[in-house]
Design an enzyme around this catalytic site. Sequence first.
Site, PDB file in Angstrom:
ATOM      1  N   LEU A 132      17.590  52.745  10.781  1.00 20.91           N
ATOM      2  CA  LEU A 132      17.085  52.623  12.157  1.00 20.91           C
ATOM      3  C   LEU A 132      18.127  52.029  13.103  1.00 20.91           C
ATOM      4  CD1 LEU A 132      13.424  51.358  11.533  1.00 20.91           C
ATOM      5  CD2 LEU A 132      14.257  53.692  11.804  1.00 20.91           C
ATOM      6  N   GLY A 148      19.456  51.077   6.150  1.00 26.24           N
ATOM      7  CA  GLY A 148      19.741  50.637   7.527  1.00 26.24           C
ATOM      8  C   GLY A 148      19.661  51.793   8.512  1.00 26.24           C
ATOM      9  N   TYR A 196      31.722  38.210   8.956  1.00 34.56           N
ATOM     10  CA  TYR A 196      31.498  39.660   8.897  1.00 34.56           C
ATOM     11  C   TYR A 196      32.741  40.373   8.342  1.00 34.56           C
ATOM     12  CZ  TYR A 196      30.887  44.424  10.828  1.00 34.56           C
ATOM     13  OH  TYR A 196      30.789  45.785  11.002  1.00 34.56           O
ATOM     14  N   GLN A 236      22.205  51.651  14.901  1.00 29.96           N
ATOM     15  CA  GLN A 236      22.968  52.469  15.852  1.00 29.96           C
ATOM     16  C   GLN A 236      23.530  53.731  15.189  1.00 29.96           C
ATOM     17  OE1 GLN A 236      26.581  50.715  17.399  1.00 29.96           O
ATOM     18  NE2 GLN A 236      26.719  52.166  19.090  1.00 29.96           N
ATOM     19  N   ASP A 263      14.790  51.331   5.913  1.00 29.54           N
ATOM     20  CA  ASP A 263      15.264  50.173   6.684  1.00 29.54           C
ATOM     21  C   ASP A 263      14.332  49.008   6.353  1.00 29.54           C
ATOM     22  OD1 ASP A 263      17.212  50.084   9.478  1.00 29.54           O
ATOM     23  OD2 ASP A 263      15.909  48.359   9.109  1.00 29.54           O
ATOM     24  N   ILE A 264      14.796  47.787   6.618  1.00 26.94           N
ATOM     25  CA  ILE A 264      13.934  46.617   6.442  1.00 26.94           C
ATOM     26  C   ILE A 264      12.918  46.538   7.582  1.00 26.94           C
ATOM     27  CG2 ILE A 264      15.373  44.933   7.688  1.00 26.94           C
ATOM     28  CD1 ILE A 264      14.811  42.986   5.320  1.00 26.94           C
ATOM     29  N   ARG A 265      13.256  47.177   8.729  1.00 27.82           N
ATOM     30  CA  ARG A 265      12.311  47.244   9.859  1.00 27.82           C
ATOM     31  C   ARG A 265      11.467  48.506   9.715  1.00 27.82           C
ATOM     32  NH1 ARG A 265      15.231  48.110  14.996  1.00 27.82           N
ATOM     33  NH2 ARG A 265      17.148  48.689  13.925  1.00 27.82           N
ATOM     34  N   LYS A 281      33.304  42.587   4.863  1.00 32.18           N
ATOM     35  CA  LYS A 281      33.780  43.976   4.871  1.00 32.18           C
ATOM     36  C   LYS A 281      34.987  44.141   3.939  1.00 32.18           C
ATOM     37  CE  LYS A 281      30.686  45.860   7.129  1.00 32.18           C
ATOM     38  NZ  LYS A 281      29.919  46.979   6.580  1.00 32.18           N
TER      39      LYS A 281
HETATM   40  P1  NAD Z   1      22.956  48.186  13.164  1.00 29.55           P
HETATM   41  O1  NAD Z   1      22.895  46.710  13.244  1.00 29.55           O
HETATM   42  O2  NAD Z   1      22.702  48.984  14.390  1.00 29.55           O
HETATM   43  O3  NAD Z   1      21.960  48.704  12.031  1.00 29.55           O
HETATM   44  C1  NAD Z   1      21.857  48.060  10.796  1.00 29.55           C
HETATM   45  C2  NAD Z   1      20.477  48.297  10.255  1.00 29.55           C
HETATM   46  O4  NAD Z   1      20.365  47.570   9.026  1.00 29.55           O
HETATM   47  C3  NAD Z   1      19.360  47.768  11.169  1.00 29.55           C
HETATM   48  O5  NAD Z   1      18.451  48.806  11.480  1.00 29.55           O
HETATM   49  C4  NAD Z   1      18.692  46.657  10.367  1.00 29.55           C
HETATM   50  O6  NAD Z   1      17.284  46.603  10.534  1.00 29.55           O
HETATM   51  C5  NAD Z   1      19.063  47.058   8.943  1.00 29.55           C
HETATM   52  N1  NAD Z   1      19.034  45.938   8.008  1.00 29.55           N
HETATM   53  C6  NAD Z   1      19.430  44.669   8.187  1.00 29.55           C
HETATM   54  N2  NAD Z   1      19.208  43.943   7.083  1.00 29.55           N
HETATM   55  C7  NAD Z   1      18.683  44.792   6.154  1.00 29.55           C
HETATM   56  C8  NAD Z   1      18.248  44.652   4.825  1.00 29.55           C
HETATM   57  N3  NAD Z   1      18.285  43.478   4.177  1.00 29.55           N
HETATM   58  N4  NAD Z   1      17.772  45.747   4.188  1.00 29.55           N
HETATM   59  C9  NAD Z   1      17.700  46.944   4.809  1.00 29.55           C
HETATM   60  N5  NAD Z   1      18.078  47.134   6.093  1.00 29.55           N
HETATM   61  C10 NAD Z   1      18.568  46.066   6.747  1.00 29.55           C
HETATM   62  O7  NAD Z   1      24.374  48.550  12.524  1.00 29.55           O
HETATM   63  P2  NAD Z   1      25.188  49.910  12.695  1.00 29.55           P
HETATM   64  O8  NAD Z   1      25.999  49.758  13.919  1.00 29.55           O
HETATM   65  O9  NAD Z   1      24.318  51.074  12.532  1.00 29.55           O
HETATM   66  O10 NAD Z   1      26.202  49.758  11.462  1.00 29.55           O
HETATM   67  C11 NAD Z   1      26.021  50.422  10.240  1.00 29.55           C
HETATM   68  C12 NAD Z   1      27.218  50.118   9.345  1.00 29.55           C
HETATM   69  O11 NAD Z   1      28.416  50.509  10.008  1.00 29.55           O
HETATM   70  C13 NAD Z   1      27.391  48.634   9.013  1.00 29.55           C
HETATM   71  O12 NAD Z   1      27.897  48.517   7.708  1.00 29.55           O
HETATM   72  C14 NAD Z   1      28.436  48.168  10.014  1.00 29.55           C
HETATM   73  O13 NAD Z   1      29.157  47.075   9.511  1.00 29.55           O
HETATM   74  C15 NAD Z   1      29.305  49.405  10.087  1.00 29.55           C
HETATM   75  N6  NAD Z   1      30.077  49.441  11.330  1.00 29.55           N
HETATM   76  C16 NAD Z   1      29.451  49.637  12.530  1.00 29.55           C
HETATM   77  C17 NAD Z   1      30.210  49.654  13.695  1.00 29.55           C
HETATM   78  C18 NAD Z   1      29.584  49.869  15.043  1.00 29.55           C
HETATM   79  O14 NAD Z   1      30.284  49.732  16.062  1.00 29.55           O
HETATM   80  N7  NAD Z   1      28.305  50.239  15.115  1.00 29.55           N
HETATM   81  C19 NAD Z   1      31.608  49.482  13.622  1.00 29.55           C
HETATM   82  C20 NAD Z   1      32.191  49.236  12.400  1.00 29.55           C
HETATM   83  C21 NAD Z   1      31.424  49.261  11.251  1.00 29.55           C
HETATM   84  C1  AKB Z   2      31.043  44.691  15.550  1.00 30.24           C
HETATM   85  O1  AKB Z   2      31.463  44.490  16.705  1.00 30.24           O
HETATM   86  O2  AKB Z   2      30.654  43.800  14.791  1.00 30.24           O
HETATM   87  C2  AKB Z   2      31.066  46.119  15.035  1.00 30.24           C
HETATM   88  C3  AKB Z   2      32.331  46.374  14.317  1.00 30.24           C
HETATM   89  C4  AKB Z   2      33.562  46.686  15.065  1.00 30.24           C
HETATM   90  O3  AKB Z   2      32.357  46.320  13.115  1.00 30.24           O
HETATM   91  N1  AKB Z   2      30.869  46.997  16.146  1.00 30.24           N
END
Ligand code: NAD
Ligand code: AKB
Length: 316
Positions: free
Chosen positions: A15, A13, A146, A17, A39-41, A150
């Site tokens: 690519l 994953g 979601y 945030q 990444d899948i993308r 988790k």
């Molecule tokens: P994001 O959605 O920005 O990135 C997730 C990436 O996963 C994407 O680039 C997407 O293309 C890729 N993806 C989706 N399905 C896939 C698959 N089957 N195989 C491979 N790649 C795949 O998410 P993020 O914000 O970077 O979050 C990363 C992790 O952190 C996640 O586990 C999320 O739950 C956790 N998290 C994020 C936040 C936040 O605010 N960003 C907060 C809490 C937890």
């Molecule tokens: C979401 O809003 O889904 C994420 C998180 C807090 O896990 N940013």
Amino acid sequence: MAEPPGDRILVTGALGQIGTELVSSLRESYGKDNVIATDIRVPDEESSFPDGPFSNLSVLDGTGMEKIIQEEGIGTVYHLAAILSATGEKDPELCQRVNVGGTVCVLEAARDFELKVFAPSSIAVFGPDSPDISLQSSPLNPTTMYGKTKVTGEILGLNYWKQYGVDVRGLRFPGLISWKAPAGGGTTDYAVDIFRAAIEFGHYECFVSEDTRLPMMYMDDAIRATERIMEADLESLGDSRAGYNIKGISFTAGELADKIAERIPEFTCDFIPDFRQKVADSWPNDVDDQPARDDWGWKADYDLGRMVDEMISNIS
Ligand code: NAD
Ligand code: AKB
């Protein structure tokens, strides 16, 4: 368990945030060629990221994952691929398949090849019965798909550690605020999107109410926390190892809009809640992170004012 095939790093994953920033930071620490972004993308043609090795990989493809692990000599996986809360509420089946199925694939590979794993959790593990300031030990009864995935990820992570000795580590990230890559379909995305809208249009329509207060964190703190927990001595980690609470900044959507307006006086914000309000209402206002402080010395650096200054100057 076999010996790890090497000491390089695989990021799933990548690519997204967090991946966009974590990959760059890991490449600075361990060398560009030692971090394999997947990444899948596929990356945008115009984008300079990822500046280094990249492979197209779905986390549901266990065979493909094991092939990369062996061919690239992987020793550690940062497992970031997931479907976030807002997208997950629209497509709960996809959310369950990717978040639980992907985590199982990574943990099985880690068990086979003796890999170390970082698998983030979220403040979404908490539900409406959690206190306003949720403790590490507060009940985990989320109402979103979601959040349920988790909680399952944390249970699996702890179980793979206790049963098979797989070194799995995780953090309950708050909503993360950053400027390098867009937020990826979560409920806390408003706290990211508001900045670009303020700078480009002087106006934002916020999808949660003005008084919605949630736990948030600036991305630099989140990357530092990730690196800190992965470097921590094994013995220092307790039973929270698969999902430590980490506290950043807690503010309402209205307080955020006011802070931005102090810097961009013409900025206006309307608050028009949609389906994501219900998700936000099910989460706590803030978290207590005493175990992370005690076990591996966690403390966030950024407060609201500093984070808003950094966001505005970087986007501008
Ligand atoms: P994001 O959605 O920005 O990135 C997730 C990436 O996963 C994407 O680039 C997407 O293309 C890729 N993806 C989706 N399905 C896939 C698959 N089957 N195989 C491979 N790649 C795949 O998410 P993020 O914000 O970077 O979050 C990363 C992790 O952190 C996640 O586990 C999320 O739950 C956790 N998290 C994020 C936040 C936040 O605010 N960003 C907060 C809490 C937890
Ligand atoms: C979401 O809003 O889904 C994420 C998180 C807090 O896990 N940013």
